[in-house]
Motif scaffolding. Structure first.
Motif, PDB file in Angstrom:
ATOM      1  N   GLY A 238       0.815  -1.138  -0.010  1.00 14.87           N
ATOM      2  CA  GLY A 238      -0.054  -0.063   0.018  1.00 14.87           C
ATOM      3  C   GLY A 238       0.594   1.297  -0.076  1.00 14.87           C
ATOM      4  N   GLN A 239       2.071   1.242   0.361  1.00 21.33           N
ATOM      5  CA  GLN A 239       3.080   2.411   0.272  1.00 21.33           C
ATOM      6  C   GLN A 239       3.280   2.785  -1.322  1.00 21.33           C
ATOM      7  N   GLU A 240       3.381   3.899  -1.414  1.00 21.96           N
ATOM      8  CA  GLU A 240       3.766   4.567  -2.518  1.00 21.96           C
ATOM      9  C   GLU A 240       5.384   4.725  -2.805  1.00 21.96           C
ATOM     10  N   VAL A 241       5.687   4.027  -3.941  1.00 23.59           N
ATOM     11  CA  VAL A 241       7.066   3.776  -4.195  1.00 23.59           C
ATOM     12  C   VAL A 241       7.627   4.322  -5.546  1.00 23.59           C
ATOM     13  N   GLY A 242       8.905   4.744  -5.669  1.00 23.54           N
ATOM     14  CA  GLY A 242       9.248   5.017  -7.005  1.00 23.54           C
ATOM     15  C   GLY A 242       9.416   3.996  -8.057  1.00 23.54           C
ATOM     16  N   ILE A 243       9.550   4.228  -9.255  1.00 22.13           N
ATOM     17  CA  ILE A 243       9.738   2.940 -10.201  1.00 22.13           C
ATOM     18  C   ILE A 243      10.342   3.380 -11.521  1.00 22.13           C
ATOM     19  N   ASP A 244      11.325   2.820 -11.953  1.00 22.83           N
ATOM     20  CA  ASP A 244      11.950   3.073 -13.300  1.00 22.83           C
ATOM     21  C   ASP A 244      11.450   2.192 -14.267  1.00 22.83           C
ATOM     22  N   LEU A 245      10.837   2.744 -15.547  1.00 20.21           N
ATOM     23  CA  LEU A 245      10.217   1.739 -16.545  1.00 20.21           C
ATOM     24  C   LEU A 245      11.528   0.956 -16.917  1.00 20.21           C
TER      25      LEU A 245
END
Length: 252
Positions: A238-245
């Motif tokens: 449920g936490q918002e995380v950073g992602i790299d495509l």
């Protein structure tokens, strides 16, 4: 360009690339495996990743696990290409010769071993151009196939794009809601392979199964990397995380 009336225009020269696989244990696909052997997958994965950037000059090399062979192959690769990319031979084992041999060939080490998973033993060096010689770059990637591809994507690909002229290009920064709690030890940044998808106008990301650096099954379905910060130990559901495509081509 044609619509603007330009018949000619300046362009960047595509770099030539050499890919070097290392290891006595490697066997070409299609051949039977003997005990202690594995298939040479890094050569073809990295070749495909280079080709996806429209770089068509790519030579393939292989070196055995000894210093003389490494020196001969690395010297030939640097003579033939602007950028050399090796897979394996850059850790701290008795048969890891790439960094030492590169330095003997006049390569200046920029960095070696970083707080990153997968890809801790990654190596980068360069040789400046002199009279009669051209500048050279060498990336020593880990031998585990997931580590090799992730470090290519995060380190080598941006360098190649800059050489190709995309000098001001920045990665697309996205955030997604994590669907499952994940844990690690503090002290290393980790790129967790994941699958991002949109539901009800919200972007979610699910970590893939098989996160070890030899498990291609965890990378194959992934379309992004979840950024697990250096000192964090837990990212919760449920936490918002950073992602790299995970984008292998030259443009998004």
């Amino acid at each position: 360009l044609a619509a603007s009336g330009h018949r000619s225009f300046p362009a960047y020269r595509k770099p030539s690339v050499a890919i070097i696989s290392t290891g006595d244990e490697l066997v070409e696909p299609g051949q039977p495996l003997q005990p202690g052997q594995i298939y040479n997958s890094n050569t073809y994965a990295l070749q495909a990743a280079v080709a996806a950037l429209s770089i068509d000059r790519c030579a393939l090399f292989h070196t055995r696990d000894d210093r003389d062979s490494t020196r001969e192959v690395l010297s030939s690769a640097l003579d033939s290409a602007d950028v050399a990319i090796s897979a394996g031979g850059v850790s701290v084992g008795d048969f890891d010769f790439v960094k030492d041999v590169a330095e003997q060939l006049g390569i200046e080490t920029v960095f070696w071993r970083i707080a990153l998973k997968p890809g801790k033993p990654v190596y980068f060096g360069k040789r400046a151009s002199t009279a009669g010689t051209t500048s050279k770059l060498i990336f020593g990637l880990p031998g585990n196939p997931v580590s090799a591809l992730v470090t290519f994507h995060q380190l080598v690909r941006p360098a190649l794009l800059k050489i190709l002229g995309q000098q001001d290009r920045q990665p697309l920064a996205l955030h997604a809601t994590l669907t499952r709690t994940i844990r690690k030890k503090a002290g290393r940044m980790e790129f967790v392979r994941g699958v991002a998808s949109s539901r009800d106008h919200t972007l979610y990301v699910e970590p893939t199964a098989g996160q070890e650096s030899h498990m291609m099954g965890g990378l194959a379905p992934a379309n992004c990397l979840i950024l697990f910060p250096l000192e964090a130990e837990v990212l919760t559901e449920g936490q918002e995380v950073g992602i790299d495509l995970l984008e292998w081509h030259g443009t998004y």
